[in-house]
Write a protein that holds these residues in place. Sequence first.
Motif, PDB file in Angstrom:
ATOM      1  N   THR A  10      83.990   1.863  34.578  1.00  0.00           N
ATOM      2  CA  THR A  10      84.999   2.228  33.577  1.00  0.00           C
ATOM      3  C   THR A  10      85.855   1.052  33.122  1.00  0.00           C
ATOM      4  N   MET A  11      85.217   0.065  32.517  1.00  0.00           N
ATOM      5  CA  MET A  11      85.977  -1.073  32.014  1.00  0.00           C
ATOM      6  C   MET A  11      85.359  -1.582  30.713  1.00  0.00           C
ATOM      7  N   PRO A  12      86.169  -2.281  29.902  1.00  0.00           N
ATOM      8  CA  PRO A  12      85.628  -2.878  28.682  1.00  0.00           C
ATOM      9  C   PRO A  12      84.500  -3.855  29.009  1.00  0.00           C
ATOM     10  N   ARG A  13      83.559  -3.967  28.098  1.00  0.00           N
ATOM     11  CA  ARG A  13      82.366  -4.782  28.310  1.00  0.00           C
ATOM     12  C   ARG A  13      82.687  -6.235  28.665  1.00  0.00           C
ATOM     13  N   ILE A  14      83.673  -6.827  28.005  1.00  0.00           N
ATOM     14  CA  ILE A  14      83.994  -8.231  28.274  1.00  0.00           C
ATOM     15  C   ILE A  14      84.534  -8.396  29.698  1.00  0.00           C
ATOM     16  N   LEU A  15      85.368  -7.469  30.139  1.00  0.00           N
ATOM     17  CA  LEU A  15      85.882  -7.528  31.506  1.00  0.00           C
ATOM     18  C   LEU A  15      84.760  -7.301  32.510  1.00  0.00           C
ATOM     19  N   ARG A  16      83.855  -6.381  32.213  1.00  0.00           N
ATOM     20  CA  ARG A  16      82.706  -6.135  33.093  1.00  0.00           C
ATOM     21  C   ARG A  16      81.865  -7.397  33.229  1.00  0.00           C
ATOM     22  N   GLN A  17      81.660  -8.114  32.143  1.00  0.00           N
ATOM     23  CA  GLN A  17      80.862  -9.348  32.185  1.00  0.00           C
ATOM     24  C   GLN A  17      81.571 -10.432  32.996  1.00  0.00           C
ATOM     25  N   ILE A  18      82.878 -10.574  32.790  1.00  0.00           N
ATOM     26  CA  ILE A  18      83.649 -11.582  33.530  1.00  0.00           C
ATOM     27  C   ILE A  18      83.612 -11.289  35.031  1.00  0.00           C
ATOM     28  N   LEU A  19      83.858 -10.024  35.403  1.00  0.00           N
ATOM     29  CA  LEU A  19      83.850  -9.659  36.820  1.00  0.00           C
ATOM     30  C   LEU A  19      82.452  -9.760  37.421  1.00  0.00           C
ATOM     31  N   SER A  20      81.454  -9.388  36.654  1.00  0.00           N
ATOM     32  CA  SER A  20      80.078  -9.502  37.135  1.00  0.00           C
ATOM     33  C   SER A  20      79.737 -10.957  37.428  1.00  0.00           C
ATOM     34  N   ASP A  21      80.066 -11.855  36.512  1.00  0.00           N
ATOM     35  CA  ASP A  21      79.810 -13.282  36.716  1.00  0.00           C
ATOM     36  C   ASP A  21      80.579 -13.801  37.934  1.00  0.00           C
ATOM     37  N   LEU A  22      81.843 -13.399  38.055  1.00  0.00           N
ATOM     38  CA  LEU A  22      82.671 -13.838  39.174  1.00  0.00           C
ATOM     39  C   LEU A  22      82.086 -13.387  40.513  1.00  0.00           C
ATOM     40  N   VAL A  23      81.768 -12.109  40.619  1.00  0.00           N
ATOM     41  CA  VAL A  23      81.236 -11.561  41.872  1.00  0.00           C
ATOM     42  C   VAL A  23      79.870 -12.155  42.199  1.00  0.00           C
ATOM     43  N   ASN A  24      79.004 -12.238  41.206  1.00  0.00           N
ATOM     44  CA  ASN A  24      77.643 -12.735  41.462  1.00  0.00           C
ATOM     45  C   ASN A  24      77.586 -14.220  41.809  1.00  0.00           C
ATOM     46  N   ARG A  25      78.641 -14.969  41.523  1.00  0.00           N
ATOM     47  CA  ARG A  25      78.693 -16.386  41.921  1.00  0.00           C
ATOM     48  C   ARG A  25      79.080 -16.545  43.395  1.00  0.00           C
ATOM     49  N   GLN A  26      79.493 -15.457  44.034  1.00  0.00           N
ATOM     50  CA  GLN A  26      79.914 -15.518  45.434  1.00  0.00           C
ATOM     51  C   GLN A  26      78.697 -15.410  46.352  1.00  0.00           C
ATOM     52  N   PRO A  27      78.646 -16.218  47.400  1.00  0.00           N
ATOM     53  CA  PRO A  27      77.496 -16.153  48.298  1.00  0.00           C
ATOM     54  C   PRO A  27      77.453 -14.882  49.145  1.00  0.00           C
ATOM     55  N   ASP A  28      78.586 -14.167  49.219  1.00  0.00           N
ATOM     56  CA  ASP A  28      78.666 -12.990  50.083  1.00  0.00           C
ATOM     57  C   ASP A  28      78.829 -11.674  49.316  1.00  0.00           C
ATOM     58  N   MET A  29      78.609 -11.694  47.987  1.00  0.00           N
ATOM     59  CA  MET A  29      78.778 -10.494  47.161  1.00  0.00           C
ATOM     60  C   MET A  29      77.732 -10.448  46.067  1.00  0.00           C
ATOM     61  N   LYS A  30      77.450  -9.223  45.599  1.00  0.00           N
ATOM     62  CA  LYS A  30      76.602  -9.094  44.407  1.00  0.00           C
ATOM     63  C   LYS A  30      76.906  -7.768  43.715  1.00  0.00           C
ATOM     64  N   VAL A  31      76.828  -7.778  42.386  1.00  0.00           N
ATOM     65  CA  VAL A  31      76.984  -6.559  41.595  1.00  0.00           C
ATOM     66  C   VAL A  31      75.644  -5.844  41.609  1.00  0.00           C
ATOM     67  N   VAL A  32      75.663  -4.574  42.017  1.00  0.00           N
ATOM     68  CA  VAL A  32      74.422  -3.806  42.130  1.00  0.00           C
ATOM     69  C   VAL A  32      74.341  -2.674  41.108  1.00  0.00           C
ATOM     70  N   GLY A  33      75.391  -2.493  40.315  1.00  0.00           N
ATOM     71  CA  GLY A  33      75.356  -1.433  39.316  1.00  0.00           C
ATOM     72  C   GLY A  33      76.650  -1.355  38.536  1.00  0.00           C
ATOM     73  N   GLY A  34      76.633  -0.493  37.536  1.00  0.00           N
ATOM     74  CA  GLY A  34      77.822  -0.292  36.708  1.00  0.00           C
ATOM     75  C   GLY A  34      77.763   1.052  36.014  1.00  0.00           C
ATOM     76  N   VAL A  35      78.925   1.608  35.744  1.00  0.00           N
ATOM     77  CA  VAL A  35      79.027   2.890  35.043  1.00  0.00           C
ATOM     78  C   VAL A  35      80.164   2.828  34.036  1.00  0.00           C
ATOM     79  N   ARG A  36      80.096   3.714  33.060  1.00  0.00           N
ATOM     80  CA  ARG A  36      81.125   3.751  32.020  1.00  0.00           C
ATOM     81  C   ARG A  36      82.175   4.830  32.247  1.00  0.00           C
ATOM     82  N   THR A  37      81.901   5.804  33.114  1.00  0.00           N
ATOM     83  CA  THR A  37      82.838   6.913  33.325  1.00  0.00           C
ATOM     84  C   THR A  37      83.076   7.148  34.810  1.00  0.00           C
ATOM     85  N   LEU A  38      84.226   7.723  35.143  1.00  0.00           N
ATOM     86  CA  LEU A  38      84.503   8.094  36.530  1.00  0.00           C
ATOM     87  C   LEU A  38      83.485   9.105  37.032  1.00  0.00           C
TER      88      LEU A  38
END
Length: 122
Positions: A10-38
Motif C-alpha cells: 500500500t504505497m505509491p509506486r515511486i516509494l515502493r521502488q525506492i524501498l525495494s532498491d534500498l532493501v535489496n541492496r542489503q546483504p541480509d534482506m530481500k523484497v519477496v513481494g508487494g501488494v496495493r491494498t491492505l
Amino acid sequence: MPKLRVVLGTMPRILRQILSDLVNRQPDMKVVGGVRTLAGLPKAIESCRAEAVILTLSPLDDAESLCALRRHHPGLVLLTVARDRDRAAIWLPNKGPQPVEMSAASILSALRHGRQNVQRVH
C-alpha cells in the motif's frame, strides 16, 4: 542466517521502488513481494513467507485490518509509514508502535532490530 523476507504494501509506486532498491541492496534482506491494498497483505505474507512488511498508512486506512493482520501473524515485523506526515513506526510482537526516524539507515536498523526481537520471542 537467511535473508529477512520483506513484503512492500500500500504505497505509491515511486516509494515502493525506492524501498525495494534500498532493501535489496542489503546483504541480509530481500523484497519477496508487494501488494496495493491492505486486503491483499495476508495472502502475500503467507505465499511469500514474509517476515516483515513495510506499508504506508493514511488516516482513512482501516485500523481493524491492521489489528487483524497483527493477530494472524504475531511474529511479523511491521514498519508503517504515515502518508500524510514525515514519520514511521515499527510494530513488534506484543508491543505498540515505536517511532522510527524517516531515514534509510533508521528504517534498515528498525527492521534488523525487529527481526532480533522476534527471534528472541520465539
